[in-house]
Write a protein that holds these residues in place. Sequence first.
Motif, PDB file in Angstrom:
ATOM      1  N   ILE A 112      40.990 -88.978  84.679  1.00  0.00           N
ATOM      2  CA  ILE A 112      41.886 -89.158  83.549  1.00  0.00           C
ATOM      3  C   ILE A 112      41.407 -88.307  82.379  1.00  0.00           C
ATOM      4  O   ILE A 112      40.244 -88.409  81.975  1.00  0.00           O
ATOM      5  N   ILE A 113      42.277 -87.493  81.853  1.00  0.00           N
ATOM      6  CA  ILE A 113      41.948 -86.780  80.621  1.00  0.00           C
ATOM      7  C   ILE A 113      42.651 -87.526  79.504  1.00  0.00           C
ATOM      8  O   ILE A 113      43.881 -87.586  79.448  1.00  0.00           O
ATOM      9  N   TYR A 114      41.855 -88.126  78.633  1.00  0.00           N
ATOM     10  CA  TYR A 114      42.413 -88.967  77.581  1.00  0.00           C
ATOM     11  C   TYR A 114      42.380 -88.186  76.272  1.00  0.00           C
ATOM     12  O   TYR A 114      41.322 -87.752  75.825  1.00  0.00           O
ATOM     13  N   THR A 115      43.565 -87.995  75.673  1.00  0.00           N
ATOM     14  CA  THR A 115      43.618 -87.104  74.499  1.00  0.00           C
ATOM     15  C   THR A 115      43.619 -87.862  73.185  1.00  0.00           C
ATOM     16  O   THR A 115      43.423 -87.260  72.141  1.00  0.00           O
ATOM     17  N   GLY A 116      43.925 -89.157  73.228  1.00  0.00           N
ATOM     18  CA  GLY A 116      43.924 -89.919  71.985  1.00  0.00           C
ATOM     19  C   GLY A 116      45.257 -89.890  71.259  1.00  0.00           C
ATOM     20  O   GLY A 116      46.280 -89.464  71.811  1.00  0.00           O
ATOM     21  N   LEU A 117      45.213 -90.310  70.014  1.00  0.00           N
ATOM     22  CA  LEU A 117      46.416 -90.597  69.224  1.00  0.00           C
ATOM     23  C   LEU A 117      47.061 -89.355  68.621  1.00  0.00           C
ATOM     24  O   LEU A 117      46.434 -88.311  68.505  1.00  0.00           O
ATOM     25  N   ARG A 118      48.330 -89.576  68.229  1.00  0.00           N
ATOM     26  CA  ARG A 118      49.080 -88.620  67.397  1.00  0.00           C
ATOM     27  C   ARG A 118      49.073 -87.199  67.951  1.00  0.00           C
ATOM     28  O   ARG A 118      48.691 -86.240  67.287  1.00  0.00           O
ATOM     29  N   GLN A 119      49.508 -87.104  69.188  1.00  0.00           N
ATOM     30  CA  GLN A 119      49.607 -85.799  69.831  1.00  0.00           C
ATOM     31  C   GLN A 119      51.032 -85.266  69.679  1.00  0.00           C
ATOM     32  O   GLN A 119      51.998 -85.990  69.913  1.00  0.00           O
ATOM     33  N   MET A 163      50.817 -80.062  71.761  1.00  0.00           N
ATOM     34  CA  MET A 163      49.427 -80.369  72.137  1.00  0.00           C
ATOM     35  C   MET A 163      49.365 -80.946  73.547  1.00  0.00           C
ATOM     36  O   MET A 163      48.466 -80.614  74.328  1.00  0.00           O
ATOM     37  N   ALA A 205      47.442 -79.151  76.639  1.00  0.00           N
ATOM     38  CA  ALA A 205      46.335 -79.833  77.324  1.00  0.00           C
ATOM     39  C   ALA A 205      46.644 -79.961  78.811  1.00  0.00           C
ATOM     40  O   ALA A 205      45.773 -79.765  79.658  1.00  0.00           O
ATOM     41  N   ALA A 261      37.245 -90.919  86.949  1.00  0.00           N
ATOM     42  CA  ALA A 261      36.514 -90.575  85.738  1.00  0.00           C
ATOM     43  C   ALA A 261      37.438 -90.649  84.543  1.00  0.00           C
ATOM     44  O   ALA A 261      38.643 -90.424  84.671  1.00  0.00           O
ATOM     45  N   LEU A 262      36.869 -90.975  83.405  1.00  0.00           N
ATOM     46  CA  LEU A 262      37.638 -90.910  82.171  1.00  0.00           C
ATOM     47  C   LEU A 262      37.037 -89.809  81.311  1.00  0.00           C
ATOM     48  O   LEU A 262      35.893 -89.901  80.880  1.00  0.00           O
ATOM     49  N   LEU A 263      37.808 -88.742  81.137  1.00  0.00           N
ATOM     50  CA  LEU A 263      37.308 -87.565  80.434  1.00  0.00           C
ATOM     51  C   LEU A 263      37.864 -87.591  79.019  1.00  0.00           C
ATOM     52  O   LEU A 263      39.053 -87.373  78.814  1.00  0.00           O
ATOM     53  N   GLY A 264      37.002 -87.882  78.045  1.00  0.00           N
ATOM     54  CA  GLY A 264      37.500 -88.137  76.697  1.00  0.00           C
ATOM     55  C   GLY A 264      37.031 -87.151  75.646  1.00  0.00           C
ATOM     56  O   GLY A 264      37.154 -87.407  74.456  1.00  0.00           O
ATOM     57  N   ARG A 305      38.226 -84.304  74.796  1.00  0.00           N
ATOM     58  CA  ARG A 305      39.286 -83.621  74.038  1.00  0.00           C
ATOM     59  C   ARG A 305      39.657 -84.363  72.766  1.00  0.00           C
ATOM     60  O   ARG A 305      40.198 -83.760  71.834  1.00  0.00           O
ATOM     61  N   ILE A 306      39.408 -85.682  72.761  1.00  0.00           N
ATOM     62  CA  ILE A 306      39.789 -86.489  71.596  1.00  0.00           C
ATOM     63  C   ILE A 306      39.201 -85.883  70.322  1.00  0.00           C
ATOM     64  O   ILE A 306      39.855 -85.831  69.294  1.00  0.00           O
ATOM     65  N   ARG A 338      40.733 -82.027  68.763  1.00  0.00           N
ATOM     66  CA  ARG A 338      42.158 -81.845  68.505  1.00  0.00           C
ATOM     67  C   ARG A 338      42.411 -80.723  67.510  1.00  0.00           C
ATOM     68  O   ARG A 338      43.512 -80.147  67.493  1.00  0.00           O
ATOM     69  N   ALA A 379      43.716 -77.409  69.078  1.00  0.00           N
ATOM     70  CA  ALA A 379      44.994 -77.295  69.785  1.00  0.00           C
ATOM     71  C   ALA A 379      45.844 -76.188  69.171  1.00  0.00           C
ATOM     72  O   ALA A 379      45.802 -75.954  67.968  1.00  0.00           O
ATOM     73  N   GLY A 380      46.616 -75.543  70.021  1.00  0.00           N
ATOM     74  CA  GLY A 380      47.558 -74.540  69.544  1.00  0.00           C
ATOM     75  C   GLY A 380      46.918 -73.193  69.253  1.00  0.00           C
ATOM     76  O   GLY A 380      47.557 -72.312  68.695  1.00  0.00           O
ATOM     77  N   SER A 438      38.178 -80.105  80.761  1.00  0.00           N
ATOM     78  CA  SER A 438      37.339 -81.269  81.003  1.00  0.00           C
ATOM     79  C   SER A 438      36.972 -81.311  82.482  1.00  0.00           C
ATOM     80  O   SER A 438      37.807 -81.033  83.332  1.00  0.00           O
TER      81      SER A 438
END
Lengths: 133, 354
Positions: free
Chosen positions: A36-43, A47, A51, B97-100, B102-103, B106, B109-110, B118
């Motif tokens: 799981i790639i978890y990107t978090g809030l407010r995407q 974005m 990703a 797996a939890l790949l975190g 990128r959080i 941010r 991005a772009g 990840s």
Amino acid sequence: MTKEKIRVLIAKPGLDGHDRGAKVVARALRDAGMEIIYTGLRQTPEMIAEAALQEDVDVVGMSILSGAHMAQVPRVIELLQANGMGDAKVFVGGIIPDEDIPVLKEKGVSAVFGPGTSTILIGKIIREAVLGE
Amino acid sequence: MSKEATGAKRLAEGILQGGRRELAKLITRVENANPAARLALAELYPHTGRAHIVGVTGSPGCGKSTLVNEIVKQLRAAGETVGVVAVDPTSPFSGGALLGDRIRMRDLAGDAGVFIRSMASRGSLGGLARATADVVRLLDAAGFDFVLVETVGAGQAEVDIAKAAHTTIVVQAPGMGDDIQAIKAGILEIADIFVVNKADRPGAENTRKALEMMQRLGDGGNGQERHHSRPLGSGHEAAVELPPSAMRPPRPGWEVPILLTVGIEGVGTVEVIDAIRAHVAHLHDSGELQVREAARVEAELAMMLREALLADLLNKMPAEQIDVMLARVVAREIDPYTAVDHLVKAGVNGNESG
């Protein structure tokens, strides 16, 4: 050859900060053996699509509780297609009114998981959608 | 040429032309040890060796991802392109797996000059995934000026990054153990740059002092042997199966800087960039880059050779014999050493024996 892993992007588009559901699903899919790639809030849709491309995911899961799904989800799907990622399966969770579900499916969403959906079922449906079982 | 091989070749060509989709796809194949990916890697190998590889390691939650985010922002501001490989652990139970990472990234991005991937560790224990070095190679071939590798949250002994990177940054946070922790063997020995992150928290100064003390005890890290003393860290190389020069605790001509940062506010990150650039210059000027590169290739070849020989041997070993030996060892009929001797002999001879 190593067994291939199902890779899933879990994102929270829009502005609501309710990420419990997204985290529960991320955890459940991890326990189902997926990456799981978890990107978090407010995407933003941009974005999320970016990703998804960099991470080469099989699945994009979005959790929306703000009511912005009819704007955000189709935009993500458009961008995925523009990036050559049209094969990625798109799932939506959160608060989605019943009448919106067929419209979202028509736009390319594979399934919508509302509150109370069993996480085991979510894992099973994702696995079937990706592996075509 | 098979269809798969043609596909891999096309992906390799796409990467050389800057294709991001191709890059992402080939990374997946490399991670999955797809046989066709090897052809692509062979194709791309002549185009590698240009990027400067920076490793970022440290304990879970010490701020590695936040720091990587800041470092990339600074490098981008200077016009450099950056690839990022962020490794997080795979569950030993589910394989998921939890790949975190990128959080915390941010802000990046772009930006077409940045590519973040990840990776799950998939059972590797040294802080990286088995395929990390190959993924770094793909980003190198894709033309990124810098490749940053963030390890899994590392404890004391995950030192593989020192083999994979040109410059290794070890991140510490305040409040983690006393000064004896700082003179233990392992992760602290591999630093080219120390960062004490979360420096706005109490204890940051103590952490800095502990690291400083460690360096002094180790003769300042300059590697000059003195009467009665040897540089801290000598003699540990064998334990991690590296050629002596690969871990190079003595760093001739390079004093490992200790920098304080508050990653989340970007405080102190300019100094981190300066230190990275100074280290790049040092590696080039001193000839250390060639030394490290040779040691890295040597370690990599040794590992690959070991894997290939092991796979070959296991392949030749009759599976039923392994089961028989297993049962006999469990029943205490023979000891494990004798069982292994028998099995290896059977494997080498390619037929059954004892």
